[in-house]
Motif scaffolding. Structure first.
Motif, mmCIF file in Angstrom:
data_model
loop_
_atom_site.group_PDB
_atom_site.id
_atom_site.type_symbol
_atom_site.label_atom_id
_atom_site.label_comp_id
_atom_site.label_asym_id
_atom_site.label_seq_id
_atom_site.Cartn_x
_atom_site.Cartn_y
_atom_site.Cartn_z
ATOM 1 N N VAL A 1 48.472 74.183 11.725
ATOM 2 C CA VAL A 1 47.287 73.593 11.095
ATOM 3 C C VAL A 1 46.698 72.517 11.999
ATOM 4 C CG1 VAL A 1 46.442 72.310 9.086
ATOM 5 C CG2 VAL A 1 48.259 73.996 8.792
ATOM 6 N N ASP A 2 45.376 72.465 12.081
ATOM 7 C CA ASP A 2 44.668 71.401 12.771
ATOM 8 C C ASP A 2 43.585 70.918 11.806
ATOM 9 O OD1 ASP A 2 44.065 70.235 15.701
ATOM 10 O OD2 ASP A 2 42.169 70.587 14.649
ATOM 11 N N VAL A 3 43.632 69.641 11.414
ATOM 12 C CA VAL A 3 42.693 69.097 10.434
ATOM 13 C C VAL A 3 41.960 67.906 11.029
ATOM 14 C CG1 VAL A 3 42.441 68.125 8.114
ATOM 15 C CG2 VAL A 3 44.277 69.733 8.576
ATOM 16 N N GLY A 4 40.684 67.755 10.685
ATOM 17 C CA GLY A 4 39.971 66.544 11.030
ATOM 18 C C GLY A 4 38.788 66.707 11.946
ATOM 19 N N ILE B 1 43.976 83.662 12.024
ATOM 20 C CA ILE B 1 43.416 82.331 12.235
ATOM 21 C C ILE B 1 42.009 82.241 11.642
ATOM 22 C CG2 ILE B 1 42.499 82.923 14.512
ATOM 23 C CD1 ILE B 1 43.223 80.043 15.387
ATOM 24 N N ASP B 2 41.704 81.086 11.057
ATOM 25 C CA ASP B 2 40.366 80.844 10.534
ATOM 26 C C ASP B 2 40.160 79.355 10.326
ATOM 27 O OD1 ASP B 2 37.807 81.468 9.691
ATOM 28 O OD2 ASP B 2 38.409 82.182 7.714
ATOM 29 N N GLY B 3 38.908 78.966 10.174
ATOM 30 C CA GLY B 3 38.548 77.585 9.887
ATOM 31 C C GLY B 3 37.932 77.490 8.504
ATOM 32 N N LYS B 4 38.099 76.333 7.858
ATOM 33 C CA LYS B 4 37.553 76.117 6.514
ATOM 34 C C LYS B 4 36.971 74.714 6.421
ATOM 35 C CE LYS B 4 36.967 76.769 2.069
ATOM 36 N NZ LYS B 4 35.799 77.464 1.650
ATOM 37 N N HIS B 5 35.720 74.622 5.947
ATOM 38 C CA HIS B 5 35.094 73.320 5.741
ATOM 39 C C HIS B 5 35.624 72.707 4.443
ATOM 40 C CE1 HIS B 5 31.990 73.308 8.888
ATOM 41 N NE2 HIS B 5 32.090 74.614 8.780
ATOM 42 N N ILE B 6 36.041 71.449 4.522
ATOM 43 C CA ILE B 6 36.532 70.726 3.355
ATOM 44 C C ILE B 6 35.514 69.636 3.048
ATOM 45 C CG2 ILE B 6 38.396 69.305 2.435
ATOM 46 C CD1 ILE B 6 40.210 70.789 4.500
ATOM 47 N N ARG B 7 34.895 69.739 1.884
ATOM 48 C CA ARG B 7 33.826 68.809 1.486
ATOM 49 C C ARG B 7 34.357 67.382 1.400
ATOM 50 N NH1 ARG B 7 28.876 69.960 -1.330
ATOM 51 N NH2 ARG B 7 29.578 72.116 -1.447
ATOM 52 N N LEU C 1 41.534 74.065 10.599
ATOM 53 C CA LEU C 1 41.759 75.292 11.362
ATOM 54 C C LEU C 1 43.222 75.640 11.169
ATOM 55 C CD1 LEU C 1 40.578 77.333 13.490
ATOM 56 C CD2 LEU C 1 41.606 75.853 15.214
ATOM 57 N N ALA C 2 43.508 76.864 10.774
ATOM 58 C CA ALA C 2 44.895 77.216 10.473
ATOM 59 C C ALA C 2 45.222 78.640 10.894
ATOM 60 C CB ALA C 2 45.161 77.059 8.975
ATOM 61 N N ILE C 3 46.498 78.833 11.190
ATOM 62 C CA ILE C 3 47.066 80.169 11.393
ATOM 63 C C ILE C 3 48.010 80.405 10.225
ATOM 64 C CG2 ILE C 3 48.511 81.635 12.848
ATOM 65 C CD1 ILE C 3 47.648 79.966 15.250
ATOM 66 N N VAL C 4 47.877 81.573 9.593
ATOM 67 C CA VAL C 4 48.751 81.927 8.472
ATOM 68 C C VAL C 4 49.547 83.179 8.797
ATOM 69 C CG1 VAL C 4 47.265 80.860 6.726
ATOM 70 C CG2 VAL C 4 46.945 83.267 7.303
ATOM 71 N N ASP C 5 50.662 83.343 8.079
ATOM 72 C CA ASP C 5 51.484 84.542 8.263
ATOM 73 C C ASP C 5 51.023 85.647 7.320
ATOM 74 O OD1 ASP C 5 52.535 83.951 5.735
ATOM 75 O OD2 ASP C 5 54.510 83.382 6.491
ATOM 76 N N ALA C 6 51.752 86.726 7.248
ATOM 77 C CA ALA C 6 51.381 87.880 6.425
ATOM 78 C C ALA C 6 51.372 87.552 4.936
ATOM 79 C CB ALA C 6 52.328 89.047 6.702
ATOM 80 N N ASP C 7 52.101 86.518 4.532
ATOM 81 C CA ASP C 7 52.139 86.087 3.135
ATOM 82 C C ASP C 7 51.135 84.973 2.863
ATOM 83 O OD1 ASP C 7 54.300 87.823 2.417
ATOM 84 O OD2 ASP C 7 55.669 86.437 3.434
ATOM 85 N N CYS C 8 50.226 84.724 3.804
ATOM 86 C CA CYS C 8 49.201 83.677 3.711
ATOM 87 C C CYS C 8 49.798 82.278 3.637
ATOM 88 C CB CYS C 8 48.260 83.921 2.531
ATOM 89 S SG CYS C 8 47.341 85.455 2.705
ATOM 90 N N LYS C 9 50.955 82.076 4.257
ATOM 91 C CA LYS C 9 51.578 80.751 4.356
ATOM 92 C C LYS C 9 51.246 80.169 5.720
ATOM 93 C CE LYS C 9 55.359 81.990 1.313
ATOM 94 N NZ LYS C 9 56.790 82.304 1.245
ATOM 95 N N ILE D 1 46.265 73.978 18.564
ATOM 96 C CA ILE D 1 46.511 75.413 18.332
ATOM 97 C C ILE D 1 45.877 76.222 19.462
ATOM 98 C CG2 ILE D 1 45.936 77.374 16.849
ATOM 99 C CD1 ILE D 1 46.071 75.465 14.450
ATOM 100 N N GLY D 2 44.610 75.961 19.746
ATOM 101 C CA GLY D 2 43.907 76.695 20.794
ATOM 102 C C GLY D 2 44.535 76.508 22.161
ATOM 103 N N ARG D 3 44.875 75.259 22.478
ATOM 104 C CA ARG D 3 45.507 75.000 23.782
ATOM 105 C C ARG D 3 46.832 75.733 23.910
ATOM 106 N NH1 ARG D 3 43.064 69.943 23.148
ATOM 107 N NH2 ARG D 3 44.849 68.980 22.142
ATOM 108 N N ARG D 4 47.621 75.725 22.844
ATOM 109 C CA ARG D 4 48.931 76.391 22.917
ATOM 110 C C ARG D 4 48.788 77.901 23.062
ATOM 111 N NH1 ARG D 4 53.049 74.457 18.631
ATOM 112 N NH2 ARG D 4 54.426 75.537 20.067
#
Length: 160
Positions: free
Chosen positions: A74-77, A33-39, A62-70, A93-96
């Motif tokens: 996703v949580d956006v906004g 899991i990680d977060g990324k700023h989108i300009r 904010l996204a969770i990816v699998d071992a293949d980075c897929k 994602i966090g609540r779940r």
């Protein structure tokens, strides 16, 4: 509507954990899991809500990816001024994860061990380790009846 993200069934998560072990030598991991700023341009009348610590306007993905980075989830906004931990805590994602709603596989032993340890989602960067506070780990551990020794291993490995 077309579903593009996979259904996170227990079987799917077990396969994902096996891939993390095979590709990255990381046992009992069902996602990263990680977060990324989108300009973005400054929205009208938004003040500093979208102005981030990097000194530009952004939304956070904010996204969770699998071992293949897929992408798995996703949580956006979220506003750019918010940090990963705050976004995580208010996201679906966090609540779940906190409410143990993801269908994680049953705990199983780490390599060269006989004690069962729960599967988990790991933070990509150290600053997101807040996601694995004692409270969240305790919920997960209580739900799976993991031994105290395994609990110490989990706390140590997630605080690196």
């Amino acid at each position: 509507m077309l579903d593009v993200l996979p259904q996170l069934t227990e079987d799917f998560m077990r396969i994902t954990a096996n891939k993390f072990m095979a590709l990255w030598n990381f046992p009992n991991c069902v996602g990263a899991i990680d977060g990324k700023h989108i300009r973005k341009k400054s929205p009208n009348n938004s003040g500093s809500l979208f102005f981030n610590y990097k000194e530009y306007y952004s939304m956070v993905l904010l996204a969770i990816v699998d071992a293949d980075c897929k992408f798995l989830a996703v949580d956006v906004g979220s506003h750019g001024r918010e940090g990963d931990a705050g976004i995580y805590l208010k996201s679906n994602i966090g609540r779940r994860i906190q409410n143990i709603e993801f269908k994680f596989p049953a705990p199983h032993p780490l390599p060269e061990s006989t004690e069962a340890v729960p599967c988990s989602v790991v933070p990509i960067r150290p600053c997101t380790r807040y996601l694995y506070s004692l409270k969240i780990l305790k919920k997960s551990i209580d739900a799976t009846n993991v031994s105290e020794r395994s609990t110490r291993y989990l706390l140590i490995s997630n605080s690196l």
